[in-house]
Each structure stands twice: as structure tokens, then as C-alpha cells.
Scaffold this motif. Structure first.
Motif, mmCIF file in Angstrom:
data_model
loop_
_atom_site.group_PDB
_atom_site.id
_atom_site.type_symbol
_atom_site.label_atom_id
_atom_site.label_comp_id
_atom_site.label_asym_id
_atom_site.label_seq_id
_atom_site.Cartn_x
_atom_site.Cartn_y
_atom_site.Cartn_z
ATOM 1 N N VAL A 57 0.887 -1.159 0.000
ATOM 2 C CA VAL A 57 0.000 0.000 0.000
ATOM 3 C C VAL A 57 0.926 1.209 0.000
ATOM 4 O O VAL A 57 1.685 1.417 0.950
ATOM 5 N N THR A 58 0.897 1.994 -1.096
ATOM 6 C CA THR A 58 1.858 3.089 -1.258
ATOM 7 C C THR A 58 1.185 4.450 -1.211
ATOM 8 O O THR A 58 -0.012 4.588 -1.468
ATOM 9 N N ALA A 59 1.997 5.463 -0.908
ATOM 10 C CA ALA A 59 1.522 6.846 -0.875
ATOM 11 C C ALA A 59 1.326 7.345 -2.297
ATOM 12 O O ALA A 59 2.181 7.136 -3.156
ATOM 13 N N SER A 60 0.209 7.994 -2.537
ATOM 14 C CA SER A 60 -0.051 8.549 -3.866
ATOM 15 C C SER A 60 0.466 9.979 -3.996
ATOM 16 O O SER A 60 0.627 10.477 -5.104
ATOM 17 N N VAL A 61 0.716 10.631 -2.863
ATOM 18 C CA VAL A 61 1.211 12.008 -2.851
ATOM 19 C C VAL A 61 2.246 12.152 -1.735
ATOM 20 O O VAL A 61 2.229 11.406 -0.769
ATOM 21 N N PRO A 62 3.159 13.111 -1.862
ATOM 22 C CA PRO A 62 4.053 13.390 -0.734
ATOM 23 C C PRO A 62 3.270 14.113 0.361
ATOM 24 O O PRO A 62 2.343 14.878 0.068
ATOM 25 N N GLY A 63 3.604 13.844 1.589
ATOM 26 C CA GLY A 63 2.907 14.496 2.692
ATOM 27 C C GLY A 63 3.386 13.979 4.029
ATOM 28 O O GLY A 63 4.497 13.460 4.155
ATOM 29 N N LYS A 64 2.528 14.119 5.019
ATOM 30 C CA LYS A 64 2.840 13.696 6.388
ATOM 31 C C LYS A 64 1.754 12.736 6.840
ATOM 32 O O LYS A 64 0.576 12.929 6.534
ATOM 33 N N VAL A 65 2.159 11.696 7.576
ATOM 34 C CA VAL A 65 1.178 10.734 8.090
ATOM 35 C C VAL A 65 0.370 11.434 9.182
ATOM 36 O O VAL A 65 0.914 11.856 10.195
ATOM 37 N N PHE A 66 -0.917 11.572 8.926
ATOM 38 C CA PHE A 66 -1.821 12.251 9.852
ATOM 39 C C PHE A 66 -2.438 11.267 10.842
ATOM 40 O O PHE A 66 -2.579 11.563 12.021
ATOM 41 N N LYS A 67 -2.792 10.078 10.337
ATOM 42 C CA LYS A 67 -3.442 9.084 11.191
ATOM 43 C C LYS A 67 -3.253 7.699 10.584
ATOM 44 O O LYS A 67 -3.256 7.547 9.368
ATOM 45 N N GLU A 86 -1.638 13.874 5.253
ATOM 46 C CA GLU A 86 -1.954 15.290 5.188
ATOM 47 C C GLU A 86 -1.023 15.895 4.149
ATOM 48 O O GLU A 86 0.203 15.791 4.258
ATOM 49 N N ALA A 87 -1.623 16.477 3.115
ATOM 50 C CA ALA A 87 -0.846 17.121 2.058
ATOM 51 C C ALA A 87 -1.588 18.380 1.632
ATOM 52 O O ALA A 87 -2.794 18.330 1.384
ATOM 53 N N MET A 88 -0.894 19.485 1.566
ATOM 54 C CA MET A 88 -1.481 20.770 1.167
ATOM 55 C C MET A 88 -2.733 21.082 1.989
ATOM 56 O O MET A 88 -3.765 21.479 1.464
ATOM 57 N N LYS A 89 -2.653 20.830 3.292
ATOM 58 C CA LYS A 89 -3.720 21.101 4.254
ATOM 59 C C LYS A 89 -4.999 20.308 3.972
ATOM 60 O O LYS A 89 -6.084 20.699 4.355
ATOM 61 N N MET A 90 -4.844 19.180 3.269
ATOM 62 C CA MET A 90 -5.974 18.291 3.019
ATOM 63 C C MET A 90 -5.658 16.930 3.618
ATOM 64 O O MET A 90 -4.501 16.526 3.661
ATOM 65 N N GLU A 91 -6.685 16.234 4.065
ATOM 66 C CA GLU A 91 -6.529 14.870 4.546
ATOM 67 C C GLU A 91 -6.855 13.931 3.399
ATOM 68 O O GLU A 91 -7.951 13.978 2.843
ATOM 69 N N ILE A 92 -5.882 13.086 3.028
ATOM 70 C CA ILE A 92 -6.023 12.195 1.885
ATOM 71 C C ILE A 92 -5.952 10.754 2.367
ATOM 72 O O ILE A 92 -4.909 10.309 2.852
ATOM 73 N N PRO A 93 -7.057 9.995 2.238
ATOM 74 C CA PRO A 93 -7.018 8.603 2.676
ATOM 75 C C PRO A 93 -6.239 7.732 1.684
ATOM 76 O O PRO A 93 -6.360 7.894 0.478
ATOM 77 N N VAL A 94 -5.430 6.835 2.232
ATOM 78 C CA VAL A 94 -4.754 5.815 1.427
ATOM 79 C C VAL A 94 -5.497 4.527 1.748
ATOM 80 O O VAL A 94 -5.533 4.096 2.897
ATOM 81 N N VAL A 95 -6.114 3.947 0.735
ATOM 82 C CA VAL A 95 -7.033 2.836 0.958
ATOM 83 C C VAL A 95 -6.444 1.497 0.529
ATOM 84 O O VAL A 95 -5.491 1.444 -0.253
ATOM 85 N N ALA A 96 -7.046 0.430 1.032
ATOM 86 C CA ALA A 96 -6.648 -0.923 0.669
ATOM 87 C C ALA A 96 -6.971 -1.149 -0.810
ATOM 88 O O ALA A 96 -8.097 -0.890 -1.238
#
Length: 123
Positions: A57-67, A86-96
């Protein structure tokens, strides 16, 4: 006159600003100098929960792990959130990407990740 040190894209500039009277524009001068070398970051050991699953399961964008939503051993369905970035002040889910079981979580809350980094593995 005021002196400032400014870093732009890794290049350090010493800037001198003259304060003028009313209606006069400040005069700025800059001379680039070598950027100080950052101390090498100590390699942090991988989290103990990291496992070797067959599906990454990989990151689709650079950012910081929020949860971290899932835990090792948890059964997940395709589309269930594993990690929230968290990227560009948005929360982005990384899904299965598919149904399975979480074999390992390779990141912790607050970790900086790049696009394509492996965040978790699944079986």
C-alpha cells in the motif's frame, strides 16, 4: 540598515536592506553563499509492526502521516482506509487496493513520506 539571511531553494543569501525616508523605496543587495550542510538524519529503525505482505500500500502524494486507521492483523475490504496523509492542508485517505489482512504498518503518525513510499503491506 538591517541584515537578513534568506534561504531560497537551498541557496543562502545575505541580504542588506536600507531603510529610507517616506516615499523612498528600500535598496536591497544580495550575495549568494554556500548553504550549510544539514547533519545527516539518523536512521530510525522501522516500526516493530512492519511486516512482509505480498501487497504493498503506497503513498499517492508526498505528505505527512496524519493518522493510521488500520492495525496489523486487521481484515480490510477494498477501499477501506489504511492511513490518512496530510498534504497541502488536506486529509487524503490511502485505501486498501484489495480485500485482505494488514501484514504490516511501515509508518507512524508524523512521518514525512514521498509519493510511492510503502506505507503498509497486506496479505
Amino acid at each position: 540598515m538591517k541584515n537578513y539571511t534568506i534561504t531560497v531553494n537551498g541557496t543562502v543569501y545575505d541580504v542588506t536592506v536600507e531603510e529610507g525616508g517616506a516615499g523612498s523605496a528600500p535598496v536591497r543587495t544580495a550575495a549568494p553563499k554556500a548553504a550549510p550542510k544539514a547533519a545527516p538524519a539518523a536512521e530510525a529503525p522501522a516500526p516493530a509492526a512492519a511486516g512482509a505482505g505480498s501487497v504493498e500500500v503506497t503513498a499517492s502524494v508526498p505528505g505527512k502521516v496524519f493518522k493510521v486507521e488500520a492495525s496489523v492483523g486487521q481484515a480490510v475490504k477494498s477501499g477501506d482506509p489504511i492511513v490518512i496523509l496530510e498534504a497541502m492542508k488536506m486529509e487524503i485517505p490511502v485505501v486498501a487496493p484489495e480485500d485482505g489482512t494488514v501484514a504490516g504498518i511501515n509508518v507512524s503518525v508524523g512521518d514525512a513520506v514521498e509519493s510511492g513510499d510503502v506505507l503498509a503491506t497486506m496479505n
